[in-house]
Design a protein around this motif. Sequence first.
Motif, short mmCIF file in Angstrom:
data_model
loop_
_atom_site.label_atom_id
_atom_site.label_comp_id
_atom_site.label_asym_id
_atom_site.label_seq_id
_atom_site.Cartn_x
_atom_site.Cartn_y
_atom_site.Cartn_z
N ARG A 36 0.89 -1.27 0.01
CA ARG A 36 0.09 0.05 0.12
C ARG A 36 0.90 1.22 -0.01
O ARG A 36 2.02 1.21 0.38
CB ARG A 36 -0.98 0.29 1.32
N ALA A 37 0.37 2.29 -0.46
CA ALA A 37 1.15 3.73 -0.67
C ALA A 37 0.17 4.63 -0.34
O ALA A 37 -0.92 4.67 -1.12
CB ALA A 37 1.71 3.74 -1.94
N THR A 41 4.80 7.61 1.95
CA THR A 41 4.99 6.49 2.91
C THR A 41 4.35 5.16 1.85
O THR A 41 3.39 5.08 1.16
CB THR A 41 4.11 6.31 4.20
N LEU A 42 5.36 4.13 1.91
CA LEU A 42 4.89 2.90 1.38
C LEU A 42 4.84 1.87 2.41
O LEU A 42 5.66 2.15 3.62
CB LEU A 42 5.98 2.34 0.58
N TYR A 43 3.88 0.84 2.48
CA TYR A 43 3.75 -0.06 3.42
C TYR A 43 4.08 -1.28 3.06
O TYR A 43 3.70 -1.85 1.96
CB TYR A 43 2.28 -0.02 4.02
N LEU A 44 4.71 -2.09 3.89
CA LEU A 44 5.10 -3.74 3.69
C LEU A 44 4.53 -4.33 4.57
O LEU A 44 4.02 -3.71 5.91
CB LEU A 44 6.84 -3.92 3.69
N GLY A 49 1.92 -10.17 9.25
CA GLY A 49 0.83 -9.66 8.34
C GLY A 49 0.32 -8.31 8.82
O GLY A 49 -0.50 -8.00 8.26
N ARG A 50 1.18 -7.64 9.57
CA ARG A 50 1.03 -6.09 9.98
C ARG A 50 1.68 -5.18 9.20
O ARG A 50 2.82 -5.50 8.50
CB ARG A 50 1.18 -6.02 11.45
N GLU A 51 0.91 -4.16 8.94
CA GLU A 51 1.61 -3.24 7.97
C GLU A 51 2.69 -2.43 8.53
O GLU A 51 2.55 -2.01 9.94
CB GLU A 51 0.73 -2.23 7.48
N VAL A 52 3.78 -2.32 7.92
CA VAL A 52 4.87 -1.57 8.47
C VAL A 52 5.31 -0.35 7.42
O VAL A 52 5.48 -0.51 6.40
CB VAL A 52 6.08 -2.53 8.48
N PRO A 53 5.03 0.82 7.94
CA PRO A 53 5.34 2.10 6.99
C PRO A 53 6.82 2.35 6.93
O PRO A 53 7.98 2.11 7.80
CB PRO A 53 4.78 3.18 7.85
N VAL A 54 6.97 2.84 5.67
CA VAL A 54 8.47 2.96 5.16
C VAL A 54 8.31 4.57 4.51
O VAL A 54 7.64 4.82 3.68
CB VAL A 54 8.97 1.86 4.12
N THR A 55 9.30 5.39 5.07
CA THR A 55 9.31 6.56 4.56
C THR A 55 10.04 6.68 3.12
O THR A 55 11.10 6.33 2.96
CB THR A 55 9.95 7.62 5.36
N ALA A 481 17.02 -0.90 8.97
CA ALA A 481 17.06 -0.83 10.24
C ALA A 481 16.53 0.67 10.67
O ALA A 481 16.12 1.02 11.67
CB ALA A 481 18.86 -0.33 10.57
N HIS A 482 16.00 1.48 9.37
CA HIS A 482 15.32 2.69 9.86
C HIS A 482 14.17 3.10 8.98
O HIS A 482 13.64 4.01 9.28
CB HIS A 482 16.38 3.91 9.45
N ARG A 483 13.67 1.90 8.11
CA ARG A 483 12.38 2.02 7.59
C ARG A 483 12.30 3.38 6.60
O ARG A 483 11.53 4.00 6.44
CB ARG A 483 11.15 2.04 8.42
#
Length: 534
Positions: A36-37, A41-44, A49-55, A481-483
């Motif tokens: 998702r985006a 932010t992008l999400y993996l 199965g939980r979303e993890v935000p990535v800047t 390490a820092h998303r």
Amino acid sequence: MEPTTSAPEAPEVPELAEPYLREVLAGAGLAVEYVRAEGNTLYLLDDEGREVPVTDFAGGYGSVLLGHNHPAVVARAQELLAQGTPVHAQFSRHPYANRLAAELNRIIHRELGTEEPYFAIFGNSGAEAVEAAVKHAELDRGMRIAALAEEIAAQRESAVAAVASGTATVDPAALTRLGLTATGDASAAAHLLAAETERRNAVAVARPPLFLALEGGFHGKLAASVQLTHNEGYRAPFRSLAAQARFVPHDRPDVLKEVYAEERGVLLALTVADGRVTVTEREFPVFCAFVVEPIQGEGGIRVLSEEFAREIQEFSAAIGCPVVVDEIQSGMGRTGTLLASSALGLRGDYYTLAKTLGGGIAKTSVMLVRQAYYRKEFEIVHSSTFAKDSFSCHIALKVLELLEADDRLAYRRAAERGDALRAMLESVRTDHPDVIEDVRGRGLMLGIEFRDQSASTSPTVRAVAQGGLFGYVLAGHLLRAHRVRTFPTASALNTLRFEPSVGLSDAEIAQLETGLREVCALLRDGRGDTLTAA
């Protein structure tokens, strides 16, 4: 009792979509799936199965200046699809494409201070826009050559006729100049001279076009555009497929003059003056176009200087070579203006725009050519199935509307957020001069160059630096390490790029700063195992 059966496991799907590239990404820690985006932010998904935000500082290589899935762009896309807007209505009227071209012209006229129109040829990608530009430039060059050859042929016939009628004689110096020895009467000498100039001109006209481009430039990887891309690894395997380029170092106007002297071509004309037939030279347009990025993206985020931009402009005008300004990555407001080149005082005869033009949703691009160079014949010999469709044109119109809204707030936001991001990068560089070589760019198109680590005390760092994977390993660590998501530039692998959206927050800048400072400390201390740990 019925025997129980479990559902059969889904068969493992072999890796067929660029499997080698996936291996490279996996090795660098970048082979993750984003589900998702939104915004910046992008999400993996994690193992549960939980979303993890990535800047996202990569920003679709500059495609999402307005952010991922901007609500207004998404709403417009949903509206268009719900209305059943025609995607395939080729060879018909496209008033929305004309409105888009007119709006681009309005903004470009404002930035350049000109009223000369730029005609639009639409495409699907940046590389396609570059291909269209160089094809159009070659069509124009060919038509200019044909007109020049016709004029010279008429002059040649007139000179021969003048000698035959007795109103002119052949200047002996003209024969000597071409290494000819006349036998027979004056008419025979005139025919000999005419035949030799015609032969030499035929050889000159058959010469393929030559392009000029800058060292470090990147203009795509299609058959023609890859030959304008400086990276030898991308270009060499396909050298035989397209016209070649001469690459010019940055801020070296003297090299421009050297290249011109080496490559200059002429056609020979016969002219009659004071009763004598002489040989004169006419400039032959060897150079098809000078292709330049105002800010090199894949070349390490290098900004063209205003001085060199002026030299390129003056040189190209003097030799009659059009300037193609590649704004695919730098344009569409990323540096605070629609055209990054306008701030440098560089005016293109052609412009190429893509990426943010589609709002991060539509795949679209445009090649713009100013009226002085435009050839209507190009519209018949060039086309693209998905180009100029209703969906992408309306999305691009929405993008321009958002950029221009609130007295052009988005442009100011790009400049202000870029200044804040650059200040942080400069701070990291100041504190780690032994690790950071340079900070470059403008607006929200910035890069930070790391010093060469091929002699690092860490065997791990030394190996990835020598193997050309250094930048990708740094990006992998920042992600794990820092998303934070970023990549090195394609032709300068020690430079990490930062091309986020105008929604970039101070907290996201601080998140990147934390990651970069840790990377610098790891490199300084030779802790390569930590840097590459999964």
